[in-house]
Design a protein around this motif. Structure first.
Motif, PDB file in Angstrom:
ATOM      1  N   GLU A   1       0.778  -1.177   0.066  1.00  0.00           N
ATOM      2  CA  GLU A   1       0.057   0.025  -0.082  1.00  0.00           C
ATOM      3  C   GLU A   1       0.671   1.416  -0.050  1.00  0.00           C
ATOM      4  O   GLU A   1       1.739   1.423   0.796  1.00  0.00           O
ATOM      5  CB  GLU A   1      -0.953   0.024   1.251  1.00  0.00           C
ATOM      6  CG  GLU A   1      -1.927  -1.035   1.054  1.00  0.00           C
ATOM      7  CD  GLU A   1      -2.879  -1.021   0.267  1.00  0.00           C
ATOM      8  OE1 GLU A   1      -3.347  -0.057  -0.081  1.00  0.00           O
ATOM      9  OE2 GLU A   1      -3.160  -1.934  -0.491  1.00  0.00           O
ATOM     10  N   PRO A   2       0.451   2.111  -0.980  1.00  0.00           N
ATOM     11  CA  PRO A   2       1.539   3.618  -0.777  1.00  0.00           C
ATOM     12  C   PRO A   2       1.618   4.080   0.647  1.00  0.00           C
ATOM     13  O   PRO A   2       2.605   4.525   0.743  1.00  0.00           O
ATOM     14  CB  PRO A   2       0.596   4.407  -1.789  1.00  0.00           C
ATOM     15  CG  PRO A   2      -0.279   3.464  -2.534  1.00  0.00           C
ATOM     16  CD  PRO A   2      -0.728   2.198  -1.867  1.00  0.00           C
ATOM     17  N   ASP A   3       0.644   4.152   1.407  1.00  0.00           N
ATOM     18  CA  ASP A   3       0.827   4.947   2.602  1.00  0.00           C
ATOM     19  C   ASP A   3       1.892   4.106   3.458  1.00  0.00           C
ATOM     20  O   ASP A   3       2.494   4.841   3.997  1.00  0.00           O
ATOM     21  CB  ASP A   3      -0.575   4.883   3.276  1.00  0.00           C
ATOM     22  CG  ASP A   3      -1.430   5.982   2.626  1.00  0.00           C
ATOM     23  OD1 ASP A   3      -1.147   6.828   2.019  1.00  0.00           O
ATOM     24  OD2 ASP A   3      -2.912   5.816   3.094  1.00  0.00           O
ATOM     25  N   PHE A   4       1.737   2.849   3.372  1.00  0.00           N
ATOM     26  CA  PHE A   4       2.505   2.020   4.259  1.00  0.00           C
ATOM     27  C   PHE A   4       3.918   2.185   3.602  1.00  0.00           C
ATOM     28  O   PHE A   4       5.081   2.442   4.347  1.00  0.00           O
ATOM     29  CB  PHE A   4       2.209   0.724   4.062  1.00  0.00           C
ATOM     30  CG  PHE A   4       3.168  -0.371   4.689  1.00  0.00           C
ATOM     31  CD1 PHE A   4       3.165  -0.536   6.079  1.00  0.00           C
ATOM     32  CD2 PHE A   4       4.262  -0.997   4.213  1.00  0.00           C
ATOM     33  CE1 PHE A   4       4.104  -1.232   7.131  1.00  0.00           C
ATOM     34  CE2 PHE A   4       5.288  -1.934   4.940  1.00  0.00           C
ATOM     35  CZ  PHE A   4       4.947  -2.129   6.289  1.00  0.00           C
ATOM     36  N   LEU A   5       4.308   2.191   2.332  1.00  0.00           N
ATOM     37  CA  LEU A   5       5.425   2.290   1.730  1.00  0.00           C
ATOM     38  C   LEU A   5       6.240   3.830   2.091  1.00  0.00           C
ATOM     39  O   LEU A   5       7.179   3.929   2.282  1.00  0.00           O
ATOM     40  CB  LEU A   5       5.434   2.440   0.326  1.00  0.00           C
ATOM     41  CG  LEU A   5       5.256   1.053   0.008  1.00  0.00           C
ATOM     42  CD1 LEU A   5       4.944   0.473  -1.798  1.00  0.00           C
ATOM     43  CD2 LEU A   5       6.168  -0.137   0.307  1.00  0.00           C
TER      44      LEU A   5
END
Length: 300
Positions: free
Chosen positions: A121-125
């Motif tokens: 997920e972009p937010d996690f990355l």
């Protein structure tokens, strides 16, 4: 660099008039054997060219990819961080795969299975870069476009005479690379190591060629699952041929190939090249699990 191919001699092959060779990718690149180096090769070049000092990746407790990334970091001068699926594992003794990764300098971080699902997920990355600084992120299993480019180099000109190319399938990167470099007249068969509905449909979205298919009935219950039948097959195959197979990937593939031949699903006169993708380091950890279950052990 191209791996040597070894011809296998078994009565069933002679009976069905089929040739079987195994490309020993597992013998190349110490500690990065099989498709692991192929997947990492261009990613390492890209990371270095962009000035990254740290590699981050993801995997399960027995992940060959985590093991290989740790080895690559040690060999090529990168720091490595591995996020491991299963927060509960952080309180337990490390298995041989994770022990070796740690000893090679990988910092292990254990995620809950719920959090682990967020790994792409972009937010996690973005949170990784906030917490860790600039990091080069390798996806679970190492599969991305640069990995596929590396896996396309598995086949060489000497492999053009084979009618079928076979490989184990985890995330699909090795299969995609082989399809990309195979001749259109060759059939590429992937043998999934996991049970997953609609997997072939998902792969078709990024392997648009049509000269490939999955042979999906030899996963033995799913990723990392193993039975007495598979153990016996792997041990017998090594005794007969001298070639060791790992229980997660290559063992299931070769079992499937032999079953398909016995069922006459591969035509007489076929010349098959099976890709040995390594993973033998995982046998020690698998034997620990088999011993706990009072099952026969794999021969190292």
């Amino acid at each position: 660099m191209e791996a040597d191919s070894v011809q296998v001699h078994l009565p069933i092959l002679k009976q069905h008039q089929i040739g079987l060779h195994i490309k020993r990718e597992d013998l190349l690149f110490p500690n990065l054997s099989g498709n692991k180096y192929r997947k990492l090769k261009y990613n390492l070049e890209n990371a270095r060219a962009q000035g990254y000092k740290t590699l981050v990746t993801f995997g399960g407790a027995y992940s060959n990819h985590l093991h290989a990334t740790a080895a690559a970091g040690r060999q090529y001068g990168f720091q490595t961080i591995g996020f491991v699926r299963g927060a509960e594992l952080g309180a337990k003794p490390l298995n041989p795969t994770l022990t070796q990764a740690r000893d090679w300098g990988m910092q292990l971080r254990f995620l809950s299975r719920q959090d682990y699902r967020l790994k792409a997920e972009p937010d996690f990355l973005k949170s990784l870069e906030r917490d860790l600084g600039p990091v080069y992120v390798l996806p679970e299993g190492g599969t991305n476009e640069l990995a596929v480019k590396g896996c396309a180099e598995i086949l060489g000109a000497s492999d053009d005479a084979f009618t079928h190319i076979c490989c184990p399938v985890g995330t699909g990167g090795t299969l995609a690379g082989l399809v990309r470099s195979a001749d259109q007249q060759q059939r590429v068969l992937g043998f999934p190591a996991l049970r997953a509905a609609d997997f072939e449909a998902a792969l078709k979205k990024w392997i648009p060629q049509t000269n490939w298919s999955l042979v999906s009935q030899y996963h033995f219950g799913g990723y990392g699952k193993i039975t007495n039948e598979l153990i016996s097959f792997i041990n017998d195959f090594k005794a007969q041929t001298g070639i060791p197979l790992d229980p997660v990937y290559t063992g299931k593939m070769v079992f499937g190939i032999i079953q398909e031949i016995g069922l006459s699903l591969l035509p007489a006169g076929s010349k098959i090249l099976a890709i040995h993708t390594g993973g033998l380091q995982g046998i020690a950890g698998m034997n620990m699990q088999l011993k706990k279950k009072n099952l026969p052990l794999l021969h190292l």
